[in-house]
Design an enzyme around this catalytic site. Structure first.
Site, PDB file in Angstrom:
ATOM      1  N   ILE A   1       0.834  -1.202   0.000  1.00  0.00           N
ATOM      2  CA  ILE A   1       0.000   0.000   0.000  1.00  0.00           C
ATOM      3  C   ILE A   1       0.870   1.254   0.000  1.00  0.00           C
ATOM      4  O   ILE A   1       0.413   2.319  -0.393  1.00  0.00           O
ATOM      5  CB  ILE A   1      -1.029   0.012   1.152  1.00  0.00           C
ATOM      6  CG1 ILE A   1      -0.371  -0.051   2.520  1.00  0.00           C
ATOM      7  CG2 ILE A   1      -2.035  -1.102   0.968  1.00  0.00           C
ATOM      8  CD1 ILE A   1      -1.343   0.133   3.684  1.00  0.00           C
ATOM      9  N   GLU A   2       2.128   1.129   0.401  1.00  0.00           N
ATOM     10  CA  GLU A   2       3.050   2.258   0.313  1.00  0.00           C
ATOM     11  C   GLU A   2       3.181   2.738  -1.134  1.00  0.00           C
ATOM     12  O   GLU A   2       3.244   3.938  -1.399  1.00  0.00           O
ATOM     13  CB  GLU A   2       4.439   1.878   0.862  1.00  0.00           C
ATOM     14  CG  GLU A   2       4.494   1.727   2.370  1.00  0.00           C
ATOM     15  CD  GLU A   2       4.045   0.368   2.905  1.00  0.00           C
ATOM     16  OE1 GLU A   2       4.264   0.115   4.102  1.00  0.00           O
ATOM     17  OE2 GLU A   2       3.461  -0.438   2.142  1.00  0.00           O
TER      18      GLU A   2
ATOM     19  N   LYS B   1      -6.619   0.889   4.828  1.00  0.00           N
ATOM     20  CA  LYS B   1      -7.032  -0.452   4.424  1.00  0.00           C
ATOM     21  C   LYS B   1      -8.114  -0.855   5.413  1.00  0.00           C
ATOM     22  O   LYS B   1      -7.863  -1.006   6.607  1.00  0.00           O
ATOM     23  CB  LYS B   1      -5.833  -1.393   4.507  1.00  0.00           C
ATOM     24  CG  LYS B   1      -6.033  -2.752   3.925  1.00  0.00           C
ATOM     25  CD  LYS B   1      -4.828  -3.637   4.188  1.00  0.00           C
ATOM     26  CE  LYS B   1      -3.745  -3.433   3.173  1.00  0.00           C
ATOM     27  NZ  LYS B   1      -2.735  -4.526   3.217  1.00  0.00           N
TER      28      LYS B   1
END
Length: 127
Positions: free
Chosen positions: A73-74, A100
């Site tokens: 997700i970075e 998330k």
């Protein structure tokens, strides 16, 4: 003087995640964004070309979440921040908080979020 437009609660279903089930089954993400810019000319003239049409920001975020398949997700939050900066030369800085929702972690019912702030000057250097 710098003003800020807040766009909150952008939700979309996507397939970014480290775990195989995240990439196969997907999950919900939520994004809150702050866009820093000078809105004084737009406020005086009511010309949308002198500000940011935040509908574009919402579309950018939703499309990236839905169409991207990153492992981390970075990487997704970085792509979102950079894409928002690209949308308008009026934006000098952006803050993106990517969450998330219901992360598939055993015995954890919370939310995992990443908060990044990027500026136009940093974006120009990294291109």
């Amino acid at each position: 003087m710098m003003d800020c437009i807040h766009v909150s609660g952008i939700r979309a279903y996507g397939y970014t995640g480290y775990l195989p089930e995240e990439q196969a089954l997907g999950q919900w993400f939520e994004v809150n964004a702050k866009l820093w810019l000078d809105i004084s000319t737009a406020a005086k003239t009511e010309d949308i070309k002198k500000t940011v049409d935040y509908r574009s920001t919402i579309d950018i975020v939703k499309n990236l979440i839905q169409d991207s398949k990153f492992i981390l997700i970075e990487r997704l939050v970085e792509a979102i921040a950079n894409s928002i900066l690209q949308q308008s030369e009026h934006i000098s800085q952006v803050q993106v908080i990517l969450s998330k929702i219901n992360a598939p972690i055993p015995d954890f019912g919370g939310t995992v979020s990443i908060d990044v702030t990027r500026s136009r000057s940093l974006y120009a250097v990294n291109q």
